[in-house]
Design a protein around this motif. Structure first.
Motif, mmCIF file in Angstrom:
data_model
loop_
_atom_site.group_PDB
_atom_site.id
_atom_site.type_symbol
_atom_site.label_atom_id
_atom_site.label_comp_id
_atom_site.label_asym_id
_atom_site.label_seq_id
_atom_site.Cartn_x
_atom_site.Cartn_y
_atom_site.Cartn_z
ATOM 1 N N SER A 100 -3.960 -6.804 -2.452
ATOM 2 C CA SER A 100 -3.847 -5.304 -2.527
ATOM 3 C C SER A 100 -2.898 -5.608 -1.512
ATOM 4 O O SER A 100 -2.012 -5.213 -1.196
ATOM 5 C CB SER A 100 -4.564 -4.447 -2.110
ATOM 6 N N ASN A 101 -3.589 -6.654 -0.300
ATOM 7 C CA ASN A 101 -2.688 -6.913 0.948
ATOM 8 C C ASN A 101 -1.605 -7.063 0.572
ATOM 9 O O ASN A 101 0.164 -7.174 1.755
ATOM 10 C CB ASN A 101 -3.968 -7.975 1.578
ATOM 11 N N ALA A 102 -1.297 -8.188 -0.820
ATOM 12 C CA ALA A 102 -0.158 -9.103 -0.694
ATOM 13 C C ALA A 102 0.823 -8.308 -1.275
ATOM 14 O O ALA A 102 1.874 -8.333 -0.842
ATOM 15 C CB ALA A 102 -0.680 -9.830 -2.007
ATOM 16 N N GLU A 103 0.241 -7.150 -1.729
ATOM 17 C CA GLU A 103 1.875 -5.835 -2.275
ATOM 18 C C GLU A 103 1.769 -4.939 -1.253
ATOM 19 O O GLU A 103 3.173 -4.256 -1.194
ATOM 20 C CB GLU A 103 0.635 -5.269 -3.200
ATOM 21 N N GLU A 104 0.959 -5.170 -0.260
ATOM 22 C CA GLU A 104 1.434 -4.156 1.051
ATOM 23 C C GLU A 104 2.565 -5.106 1.278
ATOM 24 O O GLU A 104 2.849 -4.687 2.837
ATOM 25 C CB GLU A 104 0.109 -3.487 2.251
ATOM 26 N N CYS A 105 1.978 -6.501 1.790
ATOM 27 C CA CYS A 105 2.824 -7.435 2.585
ATOM 28 C C CYS A 105 3.959 -7.376 2.241
ATOM 29 O O CYS A 105 5.624 -6.986 2.349
ATOM 30 C CB CYS A 105 2.387 -8.570 2.734
ATOM 31 N N ALA A 106 4.143 -7.308 0.361
ATOM 32 C CA ALA A 106 5.374 -7.314 0.300
ATOM 33 C C ALA A 106 6.219 -5.913 0.588
ATOM 34 O O ALA A 106 8.257 -6.423 0.536
ATOM 35 C CB ALA A 106 5.580 -7.366 -1.593
ATOM 36 N N GLN A 107 5.723 -4.679 0.514
ATOM 37 C CA GLN A 107 6.844 -3.751 0.469
ATOM 38 C C GLN A 107 6.185 -3.399 1.606
ATOM 39 O O GLN A 107 7.719 -3.171 2.664
ATOM 40 C CB GLN A 107 5.253 -2.359 0.639
#
Length: 1090
Positions: free
Chosen positions: A966-973
């Protein structure tokens, strides 16, 4: 931060005479092993048998105190009992009390419908465990040395911070919980000085006690205020006690409405006596001194050995009450009708009455006495406890249920196996049963102790509002099974002419079954004495036939059916519950519960593994080792591994076997990580490599038996099971080779170099989720960025074809100014078999991509970036270095991207490039710096630990895997938005996630470095697995290289660090043919393969 806990010097559990003290001693020892007595369990755990049959809680306390003092004195090297050992001791005495109608092992060992996923060892949770947790981690925290005494006849919940003020404490303190005045009518309540002072002098609430101990009539009130209470109130104020901790004037037991009302607080609740009291060291010393004074010497085993006549004393009414502020010597002594008790009270008054008796009533706590009412007991097991409890009740606890949809909400199943269709209505409880459907159990039922053989008798038998129990008894040396059947509304001791059996009048029962009063009671027994307790209802032995559950179930049947069974019932030797109680075999009952627990545990192993559930089996493995059931669990794991037909399931089963072996070593024998290539295991490994998992598992199990004799061998065996698991992981990961596609390209001329140069990579979030088996069992997502370091692509390889039929490998490392090279020449492929120079995952994964790209091109082949990513996965499994896919994604794909893998096989990595706002790439270049920490790292041991924790499905690891993705998806955003502060927040969160996944990956020097930089940056993280290497930081200001260098230079103990500028590489890796002269161009990186 670890929760506070009391470090007990001694824990004692008192039990009735003849109550299987050795079985209870074993239960205490098991709780020590599984961590149920705090992080530092007491060295002294003692089950203490009462010297007399009816000793009372006061006598049991004095006897236990003597036993504790003797053991502590012996450990101190003394030859006689000395009270000095009590000065700094912290002692917990827990009383089991009397027999309990609904549990053969008593109220202490009544199982609660609770599971504790965070517990180090999986086990049934008994009331004893709940109370131990409450006392150790909540109620007693912060108290001074002394003795805590706790009854086990109640369910007690206490807030995590009870708020008891121990400042200036002296004397004795009782613990109370707020309760309703209605509930207090059948229980005890405390009257404190504050309540007395708040009463009008003209209303006159007396405090004088009349009656025996415990009192058979309510306390009688005085006609004027208690001056002693006022004096104690002055003392209390001088000691600084808070208003909520008043001094006790009296204990009112089953008082009148007016008496109870006087004890009420502003909110209308009253302080209930909950069976918990604390004695300071001074008070303990004085109490212990009485054990040598007659008649109190009769309370101890020394009195028994000396021939003293027995005496019965109550803890609260014969010991604690003498310290009540409203009690006079005369009233206290004459309060008992027994001469020996009056004499004992006189001794106790002299020893203890000067100690202040204070009360602490705990807001938010609750107390539920475990009565002999079946409906109350069922309700206590099917309703959630108060919010103050550290336990959470659940519908099914430590049970295997084939059809859980048939269990209604408000029902409860604990330590049971329900096979087939077993329907359970709300308000019913099943404990310690192995039964098979089809069964329909209505409301108001309690079933306990029924084995699989009882299922046939139960099928077709309507059950509603009944208590059906199976018991282990011992008649001299003859073990037997006996079944009892009662109604939910029945009272054990009410006269038969006024009471019920099976919820109907006795007259109706006699009419329906044909049973006569003479069948149950002797003719000479007075009618008022005849009750359910002494009715000989329950068949025990039969001269000709084996007895079973059907021999009591017929009592529920209609008259035509009952008449068939009546003769058989009359021919059997029967016993009453009163006669059965002394024959209950508590040790056998505990053994049966333990066997059933691990039988359902084996079902759990199959369910979790075959269902690919994220439940940890490590606590069950620990418990199996503690209690001697490890062989059964190992056998189940062998079976699952060999029959699952799935490499992922088999690999996890082998990892679980390694965990069991590690637990058996009990922390000895060396580290879990280590080599796993002993030739004794080679045959089993060969079967696994060839895909014959069943044969491989059988050979592993056979070899395992040779390595079970001592910890060092167990640890080495565990390593080899992890080696076997790695074989299956490799096979799973190598399924990715189907995504490698190789095309044709122009063949470079002989002798011409093919040169590949790759950027480095920074993992911005999500790392570890790409690691097998996490990546294909959970699914992974990693955000990477390709970067130039000091303007260069630092990783690369060169390959050329040569005339000689040989393979020359040259590896360069270091800087151009101080370069080191290693050269190897192989003229036969066999020469490579003993060559192994693995790198830690990370740079080596990008290097592997560079080598393969150059090899493909030199051989006249072409491969896409996606093919290279999967080819490197395949290669690293062949090399046994392991690792995931994030590094080659980061170095082979340009710019910003997020790689993802689904929770499935074959393993496929899909890469999405992340678009960023115009100008953001340069902004990031200005704010991103790379710091070499001066600490080298090796990720392989970290990798082994992570994989081990994942296979064990430790809750923290599973939750962290979710958080990484979930942190990876937030970082991508955040990258899409060009939001530097949010990216920095993701970096910081990512570093915390890395430390959770691999504890120990932050060296102290690196931690100091990160602390020094923290005020000047948005976020920071160690690259890759951590443990050292490179730290990348996102600075708040641009162009901060020199500023950060000065900051670190001023910090002590940071060692040989260096700071490098980095910039995003948007071009990706390059492949070019550069001619035949090796000096035409410098080699492209620190590592070169030729």
């Amino acid at each position: 931060m670890a929760a506070a806990a009391v470090e007990w010097s001694v824990v004692l559990l008192t039990c009735q005479r003849g109550g299987c003290v050795s079985a209870f001693q074993r239960e205490l020892e098991v709780r020590r092993l599984r961590g149920g007595l705090g992080p530092r369990p007491p060295q002294l755990l003692l089950a203490v048998e009462d010297p007399w049959a009816r000793l009372g809680s006061g006598g049991a306390t004095l006897n236990a105190l003597l036993v504790a003092a003797e053991h502590l004195s012996a450990r101190a090297g003394c030859t006689v009992v000395t009270a000095d050992v009590l000065r700094e001791a912290r002692i917990l005495i827990m009383h089991m009390g009397r027999d309990f109608s609904f549990d053969d092992c008593g109220r202490a060992f009544t199982c609660l419908p609770v599971e504790e996923p965070g517990a180090p060892a999986e086990a049934l949770v008994c009331n004893l465990d709940s109370l131990l947790g409450t006392m150790t981690h909540r109620l007693c925290v912060g108290s001074p040395p002394g003795v805590w005494v706790c009854s086990t006849d109640m369910l007690l919940t206490v807030p995590s911070a009870p708020g008891i003020d121990w400042n200036g404490f002296q004397g004795v303190r009782v613990i109370a919980v707020p309760g309703s005045q209605e509930y207090a009518k059948n229980h005890g309540v405390y009257l404190t000085d504050e309540q007395v002072q708040s009463s009008s002098p003209f209303k006159g609430h007396p405090l004088e006690a009349q009656g025996s101990s415990p009192p058979s009539v309510p306390w009688v009130l005085r006609s004027q205020p208690c001056h002693s209470c006022l004096a104690w109130g002055t003392l209390k104020s001088s000691l600084g006690w808070s208003c909520s901790q008043g001094l006790v004037c009296d204990i009112i037991y089953k008082g009148t409405e007016a008496q109870i009302q006087q004890c009420a607080g502003p909110d209308g609740t009253v302080p209930l006596v909950c069976g918990v009291v604390f004695f300071s060291s001074d008070a303990t010393e004085q109490l212990l001194a009485t054990h040598v004074i007659p008649p109190l010497d009769a309370c101890t085993y020394l009195g028994l050995d000396s021939g003293a006549p027995p005496i019965q004393l109550s803890l609260f009414f014969d010991i604690v009450l003498c310290m009540a502020a409203g009690m006079t010597e005369e009233d206290f002594i004459k309060g008992s009708g027994d001469a020996s008790v009056r004499s004992a009270r006189s001794v106790l008054w002299t020893a203890l009455h000067t100690f202040p008796l204070s009360m602490a009533c705990i807001p938010g706590s609750s107390y539920d006495y475990m009565t002999t009412s079946a409906s109350d007991h069922i309700r206590s097991l099917t309703l959630l406890p108060g919010s103050a409890s550290h336990l959470r009740f659940c519908k099914t606890a430590h049970s295997h249920v084939d059809q859980p949809c048939l269990l209604e909400d408000g029902s409860s199943v604990t330590n049971s196996l329900l096979e087939g269709a077993v329907q359970l209505a709300a308000g019913s409880v099943i404990q310690h049963c192995h039964i098979q459907g089809p069964l329909e159990i209505g409301p108001g039922c309690l079933l306990s102790g029924l084995a699989i053989g009882s299922s046939l008798a139960l099928q077709g038998c309507p059950l509603r509002d009944v208590i059906l129990q199976g018991h282990h008894i011992r008649l001299r040396d003859l073990p037997c099974r006996v079944f009892t059947l009662t109604g939910c509304l029945d009272d054990w001791q009410s006269p038969a002419e006024e009471a019920t059996y099976l919820n109907m009048t006795w007259a109706e029962f006699f009419h329906r079954t044909g049973i006569r009063e003479g069948d149950l009671w002797d003719a000479e027994m007075p009618r008022r004495s005849r009750c359910l307790l002494n009715a000989r209802l329950f068949p025990v032995l039969h001269a000709c036939e084996a007895l079973g559950l059907e021999d009591v179930l017929w009592l529920l049947a209609p008259a035509p059916v009952a008449s068939v069974r009546l003769a058989r019932w009359r021919a059997a030797w029967r016993m009453s519950w009163q006669e059965l109680l002394p024959c209950l075999d508590k040790a056998a009952e505990l053994r049966a519960r333990r066997a059933l627990f691990f039988l359902q545990g084996q079902r759990k192993v199959r369910r979790v593994l075959l269902g690919r559930q994220d439940s940890s089996l490590l606590p069950l493995a620990r418990s199996a080792v503690h209690e001697g059931y490890h062989e059964a669990v190992l056998g189940t794991l062998d079976e699952v591994a060999s029959t699952a037909g799935d490499t992922g399931i088999a690999a996890r089963a082998l990892a679980c076997i390694a965990d069991v072996l590690g637990c058996m070593a009990q922390g000895e024998g060396g580290l879990r990580s280590g080599p796993a290539a002993n030739k004794e295991w080679a045959s089993a490994f060969g079967h696994l490599e060839s895909g014959d998992i069943a044969s491989g598992v059988r050979e592993l199990a056979a070899e395992r038996q040779k390595w079970m004799s001592r910890p060092a061998l167990l640890v080495r065996a565990a390593r080899h099971y992890e080696g076997a698991e790695q074989i299956l992981i490799r096979q799973a990961v190598m399924s990715s080779c189907q995504f490698v596609t190789v095309g044709q390209a122009e063949l470079p001329p002989l002798g011409h170099w093919v040169q590949v140069a790759c950027p480095a990579r920074l993992d911005l979030s999500g790392g570890w989720s790409d690691t097998p088996p996490i990546t294909y069992e959970h699914g992974g997502a990693v955000v990477d960025v390709a970067v130039l370091v000091d303007g260069c692509r630092p990783i690369g390889a060169r390959v050329r074809r040569i005339h000689e039929p040989e393979l020359r490998l040259v590896s360069f490392s270091g800087t151009p100014e101080s370069e080191a090279a290693v050269e190897l020449v192989c003229r036969e492929l066999e020469h490579l078999q003993d060559y192994c120079q693995p790198h830690a995952p990370g740079t080596s994964s990008i290097l592997a991509g560079a080598v393969m790209a150059s090899l493909y091109r030199a051989a006249g082949k072409s491969a896409s970036t996606e093919s290279l990513i999967h080819a490197v996965l395949h290669l690293e499994q062949k090399l046994t270095t392991g690792g995931g896919w994030q590094d080659q994604v980061g170095g082979l794909v340009p710019g910003f991207k997020i790689g993802r893998s689904k929770a499935q096989l074959p393993l496929r990595v899909e890469v999405e490039k992340i678009p960023v706002p115009n100008g953001f790439t340069q902004t990031l270049n200005d704010h991103l710096l790379l710091v070499y920490t001066g600490k080298t790292r090796l990720a392989r041991n970290l990798l082994q630990d992570v994989v081990r924790n994942w296979y064990a499905r430790l809750p923290s690891t599973v939750q962290n895997a979710d958080a990484l993705v979930s942190n990876a998806e937030e970082c991508a955003q955040a990258l899409r938005q060009g939001n530097l502060p949010l990216i920095g927040k993701c970096l910081d969160r990512y570093w915390q996630q890395k430390k959770c996944m691999a504890p120990g990956c932050e060296p102290l020097a690196v931690g100091r470095m990160m602390d020094a930089l923290q005020p000047y940056i948005y976020g920071q993280c160690l690259a890759g697995a951590g443990g050292g290497g490179f730290l990348y930081v996102l600075t708040k200001g641009p162009q901060q290289k020199e500023a950060l260098h000065q900051i670190l230079a001023k910090s002590e103990g940071l060692g040989n660090f260096s700071i490098h500028s980095i910039e995003v590489d948007t071009g990706g890796f390059s492949v070019e043919v550069v001619g035949c002269d090796p000096e035409d161009s410098a080699h492209p990186a620190g590592d070169v393969a030729v």
